[in-house]
Design a protein around this motif. Sequence first.
Motif, PDB file in Angstrom:
ATOM      1  N   ILE A   1     -13.809 -58.850 -62.415  1.00 26.23           N
ATOM      2  CA  ILE A   1     -13.853 -60.261 -62.220  1.00 26.23           C
ATOM      3  C   ILE A   1     -12.785 -60.616 -61.262  1.00 26.23           C
TER       4      ILE A   1
ATOM      5  N   ASN B   1     -13.354 -62.498 -70.124  1.00 26.60           N
ATOM      6  CA  ASN B   1     -13.588 -61.352 -69.145  1.00 26.60           C
ATOM      7  C   ASN B   1     -13.251 -59.855 -69.752  1.00 26.60           C
TER       8      ASN B   1
ATOM      9  N   ASP C   1      -6.544 -61.402 -67.176  1.00 22.17           N
ATOM     10  CA  ASP C   1      -7.034 -61.618 -68.438  1.00 22.17           C
ATOM     11  C   ASP C   1      -6.296 -60.605 -69.777  1.00 22.17           C
TER      12      ASP C   1
END
Length: 291
Positions: free
Chosen positions: A142, A127, A147
């Motif tokens: 997202i 991501n 991430d």
Amino acid sequence: MSGAGAGGGAQSAGLGAAAAGCCSSSSGAGSAALLGGGSGIAGRLPSRVLEHVFSYLELPDLMNCSLVCWHWYNCLADENSEVWRSLCARLLSEEALRSDILCNLSSYKAKLKSFQHALSTHDCSRNVYIKKNGFTLHRNPIAQSTDGARGKIGFSEGRHAWEIWWEGPLGTVAVIGIATKRAPMQCQGYVALLGSDDQSWGWNLVDNNLLHNGEVNGNFPQCNNAPKYQIGERIRVILDMDDKTLAFERGFEFLGVAFRGLPKTCLFPAVSAVYGNTEVTMVYLGRPLDG
């Protein structure tokens, strides 16, 4: 107080060797052999001629050439020579060279070393991506995901420093620190990914908590009413694998040692983020200088 800078030529015969990175690799001495090594005619060529030849070589070949003989080593010792300038122009983006991303690095060779140690495009969450400048992570918007990304090179010995700064909102969790190769770089939900297990150590800039093994290890820095992180503020991370400690600086103010007793294993610079479209930049500085 502790500062940091990219080590000079005397500290390292080649760029990759200085970092003692467990993930670094070098090619064979093919180019050195083709040039004739340090003996014979090639070993007596004028520096201007050698610089012209070296300017066509790639980084692994230059690392090998610097180990051939003192004449070749001295020819490559000038970190702002045409050799390193030419290689910077080939490998680094125009944005990285013209912006203030590398403003704390004084030589072309130091800039190349920093690029070698930048956040990895292959060792990160699906991501996120590394922007064309080669140093900045961009997190896609997202939902319900945390991430992260690791640096390209990890360290198992020596002392190392790098800078990290956010160029967008932090969100509810924004963590900087270190991780082993086994630490995950993505998980569900909005959590402190770095420090969520025994494979990573992190400082959450949002609430000033230290995190390791899924637990809060106290506040940092350890002072009353510690100021919150401001977007764009550069945080300097100092990893000492000889003393097995991780420390931080802000604005050249030493904030203290955050973690002690680090394991003798390969540890990588790492970062984790949750806010959509936020960006984080990391620049490796080299060996920290005390004083």
